[in-house]
Design an enzyme around this catalytic site. Structure first.
Site, PDB file in Angstrom:
ATOM      1  N   ASP A 101       0.810  -1.222   0.000  1.00 53.34           N
ATOM      2  CA  ASP A 101       0.000   0.000   0.000  1.00 53.34           C
ATOM      3  C   ASP A 101       0.842   1.270   0.000  1.00 53.34           C
ATOM      4  O   ASP A 101       2.030   1.271   0.307  1.00 53.34           O
ATOM      5  CB  ASP A 101      -0.961   0.011   1.186  1.00 53.34           C
ATOM      6  CG  ASP A 101      -0.248  -0.192   2.531  1.00 53.34           C
ATOM      7  OD1 ASP A 101       0.812  -0.844   2.561  1.00 53.34           O
ATOM      8  OD2 ASP A 101      -0.759   0.302   3.550  1.00 53.34           O
ATOM      9  N   GLU A 159      -0.411  -1.995   5.262  1.00 58.26           N
ATOM     10  CA  GLU A 159       0.583  -1.914   6.340  1.00 58.26           C
ATOM     11  C   GLU A 159       0.494  -0.593   7.078  1.00 58.26           C
ATOM     12  O   GLU A 159       0.701  -0.539   8.289  1.00 58.26           O
ATOM     13  CB  GLU A 159       1.997  -2.095   5.781  1.00 58.26           C
ATOM     14  CG  GLU A 159       3.098  -2.050   6.834  1.00 58.26           C
ATOM     15  CD  GLU A 159       3.554  -0.651   7.223  1.00 58.26           C
ATOM     16  OE1 GLU A 159       3.901  -0.447   8.399  1.00 58.26           O
ATOM     17  OE2 GLU A 159       3.548   0.236   6.353  1.00 58.26           O
ATOM     18  N   GLU A 160       0.231   0.486   6.343  1.00 61.62           N
ATOM     19  CA  GLU A 160       0.224   1.809   6.974  1.00 61.62           C
ATOM     20  C   GLU A 160      -0.814   1.837   8.093  1.00 61.62           C
ATOM     21  O   GLU A 160      -1.936   1.382   7.929  1.00 61.62           O
ATOM     22  CB  GLU A 160      -0.065   2.896   5.929  1.00 61.62           C
ATOM     23  CG  GLU A 160       0.984   2.978   4.834  1.00 61.62           C
ATOM     24  CD  GLU A 160       2.395   3.277   5.337  1.00 61.62           C
ATOM     25  OE1 GLU A 160       2.542   3.732   6.486  1.00 61.62           O
ATOM     26  OE2 GLU A 160       3.345   3.064   4.576  1.00 61.62           O
ATOM     27  N   HIS A 405       7.774   8.854   4.224  1.00 65.19           N
ATOM     28  CA  HIS A 405       6.560   9.593   4.571  1.00 65.19           C
ATOM     29  C   HIS A 405       6.722  11.089   4.304  1.00 65.19           C
ATOM     30  O   HIS A 405       6.106  11.917   4.987  1.00 65.19           O
ATOM     31  CB  HIS A 405       6.156   9.341   6.026  1.00 65.19           C
ATOM     32  CG  HIS A 405       5.608   7.964   6.259  1.00 65.19           C
ATOM     33  ND1 HIS A 405       4.454   7.720   6.983  1.00 65.19           N
ATOM     34  CD2 HIS A 405       6.031   6.740   5.847  1.00 65.19           C
ATOM     35  CE1 HIS A 405       4.222   6.417   7.017  1.00 65.19           C
ATOM     36  NE2 HIS A 405       5.173   5.802   6.323  1.00 65.19           N
TER      37      HIS A 405
END
Length: 435
Positions: A101, A159-160, A405
């Site tokens: 993702d 996963e986030e 990020h």
């Protein structure tokens, strides 16, 4: 599940055969590289958020089928893919995990392969993770005769980190719940993560240290933190701004609560226990001359020790209760324990690091200090021994120096070669050694 001590003793005896295999693999990786770059850029241009990885999952399945892999299960934990590659020789199973993702971030780089999905970006390197796993699948499919056992590939969605208000499981936890680690159950699980900026083990300093393409980083035992989310609502009473005494100012109460929560780390806990409490969201008020009746706060707590984390929750509740009662306000807090800390299996680390050094050279294998980030690879590593390591992607000359990020994050694609090579070596060395 624990690894046998004999595993450590078996690896050195197999080193000579591994050297020959490494050379064969390296030649194949060079031949595969243009296709791997094409795959990585395709994924990067079409990022998908957590639990929306439909296109990415299809790309993975299509590629696996092209490689002749037919034992494929789709729709695991919504869009996850589990595939098994059987080697040319009998042996145990080992797992390789890659998350798929992307993040809700607008990409600011002007690369020709930049995101075509507005406001969504692979700012954490998951495009490289998927590419490396597909590269390992292709490499081992080409050289099945070198594979003593089978490899289970876990292409994971979501996963986030899940929001504090989300009900239910997702990502790795849901994959485990749906049986991804069974039939067959792997003897160990490996995962890698792209990383540009690191802190090497040793004396702390304020310098920026890059983990460059061609380098590998790792931590024994603890790798990262328990990663939790919380949502707090402060309820006051609305009044006109000219008569604040007739209301209860939720903004003022929230401000006091925020400052008090920060005091937990500085004054209420053992200084030797790592802790981060961060407020990332604050929202409240309707008009500049109206006393706000409600403020919403959102944040994260990071710890290493689970028992210590539970104590922090108690302290947060006590602080919020005391401050709101003192001002005539009320509060609610939704606290969600999301990802447990990753604990790398020490025997697996000790047995695998020599393979890394063999592939990239001893000076390019760097021990790091644990970070305070969170990662749900931990759920896989709670089922079987796991080793989660860092793939260097920085290149100062090319401008690949930004942390994950962030809207400028990108990876030196030469790192893909390293990722495939070290993961394949880790897998094959492990399968060679386990009896």
């Amino acid at each position: 599940m624990k690894l046998p001590t004999a595993l450590l003793l078996a690896f050195p005896a197999l080193a000579l055969a591994a050297d020959t295999r490494d050379a064969t693999f390296q030649k194949s990786i060079e031949e595969m590289f243009p296709k791997l770059v094409e795959i990585r850029r395709d994924i990067h241009m079409h990022p998908e958020l957590s639990n929306e990885e439909v296109r990415t999952a299809k790309l993975v399945v299509d590629r696996l089928k092209e490689l002749g892999i037919t034992d494929i299960k789709t729709g695991v934990a919504k869009h996850g893919v589990v595939a098994i590659l059987k080697g040319g020789q009998d042996g145990p199973c080992v797992a390789v995990r890659a998350d798929m993702d992307a993040l809700p971030i607008k990409e600011l780089r002007s690369a020709p392969y930049r995101s075509r999905n507005p406001g969504v970006m692979h700012a954490c390197g998951h495009d490289v993770h998927v590419t490396c796993a597909l590269g390992v699948a292709e490499l081992l499919a080409k050289h099945r005769d070198q594979l003593k056992g089978s490899v289970k590939f876990l292409f994971q969605p979501a996963e986030e980190a899940m929001p504090a208000t989300f009900k239910g499981d997702w990502g790795a936890k849901l994959m485990v719940a749906e049986g991804a680690m069974e039939n067959p159950k792997p003897a160990a699980v490996f995962g890698l993560h792209t990383t540009a900026i690191v802190q090497p083990a040793g004396p702390m300093d304020d310098e920026t240290h890059y983990l460059k393409a061609g380098q590998i980083g790792y931590t024994p035992l603890i790798d990262n933190a328990n990663s939790d989310r919380f949502a707090i609502t402060i309820n006051g009473k609305m009044a006109h701004g000219s008569a604040p005494h007739k209301g209860v100012d939720a903004i003022a109460v929230a401000a006091e609560a925020i400052m008090a929560l920060q005091m937990i780390k500085s004054r209420q806990t053992n200084t030797r226990q790592p802790l981060v409490i961060s407020i990332g969201v604050i929202s409240g008020g309707q008009r500049e001359n109206i006393i706000a009746e409600k403020v919403e706060l959102g944040g994260t707590v990071r710890t290493y020790d689970a028992k210590f984390r539970d104590g922090i929750i108690v302290q947060m509740e006590r602080i919020l209760k005391g401050i709101t009662e003192a001002h005539g306000a009320t509060y609610t807090m939704e606290y969600r324990k999301t990802y447990p800390s990753i604990i790398n299996d020490q025997k697996l680390v000790d047995a695998t690091v020599p393979a890394f050094k063999r592939i990239v050279g001893e000076k390019n294998v760097i021990q790091l200090i644990p970070g305070m980030g969170g990662e749900d690879f931990s759920y896989f590593a709670q089922v079987v021994p796991g080793f989660y390591f860092r793939l260097g992607v920085a290149n100062e000359e090319k401008g690949f120096t930004y942390g994950g990020h962030t809207p400028m994050y990108d990876c030196d694609e030469e790192s893909i070669k390293t990722g495939v090579a070290v993961m394949a070596a880790a897998v094959c060395d492990f399968l060679d050694a386990v009896k």
